[in-house]
Design a protein around this motif. Structure first.
Motif, PDB file in Angstrom:
ATOM      1  N   PRO A 129      44.356  66.054  14.372  1.00 54.83           N
ATOM      2  CA  PRO A 129      45.170  64.869  14.091  1.00 54.83           C
ATOM      3  C   PRO A 129      44.409  63.580  14.373  1.00 54.83           C
ATOM      4  O   PRO A 129      43.528  63.532  15.247  1.00 54.83           O
ATOM      5  CB  PRO A 129      46.357  65.024  15.052  1.00 54.83           C
ATOM      6  N   ALA A 130      44.769  62.522  13.660  1.00 58.31           N
ATOM      7  CA  ALA A 130      44.038  61.253  13.745  1.00 58.31           C
ATOM      8  C   ALA A 130      43.997  60.685  15.158  1.00 58.31           C
ATOM      9  O   ALA A 130      42.997  60.119  15.586  1.00 58.31           O
ATOM     10  CB  ALA A 130      44.655  60.243  12.785  1.00 58.31           C
ATOM     11  N   GLY A 131      45.065  60.818  15.913  1.00 57.88           N
ATOM     12  CA  GLY A 131      45.118  60.219  17.239  1.00 57.88           C
ATOM     13  C   GLY A 131      44.712  61.131  18.366  1.00 57.88           C
ATOM     14  O   GLY A 131      44.925  60.813  19.544  1.00 57.88           O
ATOM     15  N   ALA A 132      44.100  62.258  18.051  1.00 56.56           N
ATOM     16  CA  ALA A 132      43.790  63.266  19.068  1.00 56.56           C
ATOM     17  C   ALA A 132      42.616  62.850  19.946  1.00 56.56           C
ATOM     18  O   ALA A 132      41.766  62.050  19.558  1.00 56.56           O
ATOM     19  CB  ALA A 132      43.472  64.602  18.394  1.00 56.56           C
ATOM     20  N   VAL A 133      42.593  63.411  21.148  1.00 55.08           N
ATOM     21  CA  VAL A 133      41.400  63.387  21.987  1.00 55.08           C
ATOM     22  C   VAL A 133      40.677  64.705  21.738  1.00 55.08           C
ATOM     23  O   VAL A 133      41.194  65.779  22.083  1.00 55.08           O
ATOM     24  CB  VAL A 133      41.744  63.238  23.476  1.00 55.08           C
ATOM     25  N   VAL A 134      39.537  64.635  21.099  1.00 60.99           N
ATOM     26  CA  VAL A 134      38.781  65.846  20.756  1.00 60.99           C
ATOM     27  C   VAL A 134      37.608  65.976  21.728  1.00 60.99           C
ATOM     28  O   VAL A 134      36.761  65.083  21.820  1.00 60.99           O
ATOM     29  CB  VAL A 134      38.270  65.794  19.304  1.00 60.99           C
ATOM     30  N   VAL A 135      37.596  67.067  22.441  1.00 62.02           N
ATOM     31  CA  VAL A 135      36.571  67.319  23.449  1.00 62.02           C
ATOM     32  C   VAL A 135      35.602  68.373  22.920  1.00 62.02           C
ATOM     33  O   VAL A 135      36.009  69.498  22.613  1.00 62.02           O
ATOM     34  CB  VAL A 135      37.209  67.801  24.767  1.00 62.02           C
ATOM     35  N   HIS A 136      34.347  67.999  22.802  1.00 61.77           N
ATOM     36  CA  HIS A 136      33.302  68.935  22.389  1.00 61.77           C
ATOM     37  C   HIS A 136      32.551  69.406  23.635  1.00 61.77           C
ATOM     38  O   HIS A 136      31.910  68.598  24.310  1.00 61.77           O
ATOM     39  CB  HIS A 136      32.315  68.261  21.431  1.00 61.77           C
ATOM     40  N   VAL A 137      32.656  70.693  23.944  1.00 61.86           N
ATOM     41  CA  VAL A 137      31.931  71.270  25.071  1.00 61.86           C
ATOM     42  C   VAL A 137      30.587  71.767  24.548  1.00 61.86           C
ATOM     43  O   VAL A 137      30.529  72.725  23.768  1.00 61.86           O
ATOM     44  CB  VAL A 137      32.716  72.413  25.722  1.00 61.86           C
ATOM     45  N   ILE A 138      29.509  71.099  24.963  1.00 62.05           N
ATOM     46  CA  ILE A 138      28.187  71.392  24.410  1.00 62.05           C
ATOM     47  C   ILE A 138      27.194  71.568  25.564  1.00 62.05           C
ATOM     48  O   ILE A 138      26.735  70.587  26.157  1.00 62.05           O
ATOM     49  CB  ILE A 138      27.706  70.260  23.478  1.00 62.05           C
ATOM     50  N   PRO A 139      26.855  72.803  25.927  1.00 59.34           N
ATOM     51  CA  PRO A 139      25.932  73.014  27.036  1.00 59.34           C
ATOM     52  C   PRO A 139      24.602  72.280  26.861  1.00 59.34           C
ATOM     53  O   PRO A 139      24.054  71.751  27.833  1.00 59.34           O
ATOM     54  CB  PRO A 139      25.732  74.534  27.033  1.00 59.34           C
ATOM     55  N   LEU A 140      24.081  72.239  25.642  1.00 61.55           N
ATOM     56  CA  LEU A 140      22.778  71.612  25.392  1.00 61.55           C
ATOM     57  C   LEU A 140      22.939  70.223  24.758  1.00 61.55           C
ATOM     58  O   LEU A 140      22.117  69.804  23.955  1.00 61.55           O
ATOM     59  CB  LEU A 140      21.934  72.513  24.486  1.00 61.55           C
ATOM     60  N   LEU A 141      23.954  69.507  25.147  1.00 62.61           N
ATOM     61  CA  LEU A 141      24.215  68.184  24.571  1.00 62.61           C
ATOM     62  C   LEU A 141      23.027  67.251  24.768  1.00 62.61           C
ATOM     63  O   LEU A 141      22.597  66.565  23.831  1.00 62.61           O
ATOM     64  CB  LEU A 141      25.479  67.595  25.206  1.00 62.61           C
TER      65      LEU A 141
END
Length: 204
Positions: free
Chosen positions: A103-115
């Protein structure tokens, strides 16, 4: 949409933090989960891994033997780079698809070990680093994965240093204590800095 990156060294407790954020309302996209999906039996990802590393990295049922592959790539920089070149583009493509479906207003969390290793620290509205002392990582890896101390250190040494990772942080969650303390820290972050960020992005 607010895009947050979550990273941390191996066995630092990223899943605990991500699960708490999900419980608070975030949409979590976990690169580790996607990395397993894109190398399931029958995928082109697994076929390319077998082509590069041989059928000895397979279990008898045809699935990937992650422990055996790990023994190869965590002690060989070139092998690890070859594996990343197979897996990472597929993971990013799937993560993008999932984000675009949010959804447009979401908080999207990307869990990336090698960020940090992959230079993505500037790709988000903010970066959370889950932090523990390196010896804690070693002890957790030995206990959780049944590794020797040397194998645990090999995995730590394949990632950037703790100092480099902390330098990329907008916020640090100390996960060296009890899980309840970590959950409280995440809750404080959600209600404080992340709430302010949500308001700023939405224009409220």
């Amino acid at each position: 949409m607010v895009r947050i990156g979550v990273t941390g060294g191996i066995a630092s407790g990223k899943t605990l933090v991500a699960d708490e954020l999900a419980g608070l309302g975030a949409i979590v996209i976990d690169a580790d989960v996607l990395a397993r999906q894109v190398v399931q039996p029958g995928t082109t990802g697994l076929a390319e891994i077998v082509l590069r590393f041989g059928s000895e990295v397979l279990q008898p049922d045809g699935s990937l033997d992650r422990a055996r592959l790990g023994d190869v790539v965590f002690r060989d920089d070139r092998a690890r780079a070859d594996l990343n070149a197979i897996v990472h583009p597929r993971v990013r493509a799937e993560a993008t698809r999932l984000e675009e479906a949010s959804p447009a207003g979401a908080v999207v969390v990307h869990v990336i070990p090698l960020l940090v290793e992959t230079g993505q620290q500037n790709s988000f509205d903010g970066v959370i680093v889950v932090d523990v002392p390196e010896e804690t990582q070693v002890e957790r890896l030995m206990r959780r994965n049944g590794l020797t101390r040397q194998q645990a250190h090999d995995r730590l040494n394949s990632q950037v240093s703790r100092q480099e990772r902390l330098a990329a942080a907008d916020w640090v969650v100390d996960n060296a204590g009890a899980p309840e303390r970590t959950r409280r820290l995440v809750g404080d972050l959600w209600d404080g800095a992340l709430a302010n960020l949500r308001k700023a992005v939405s224009g409220d």
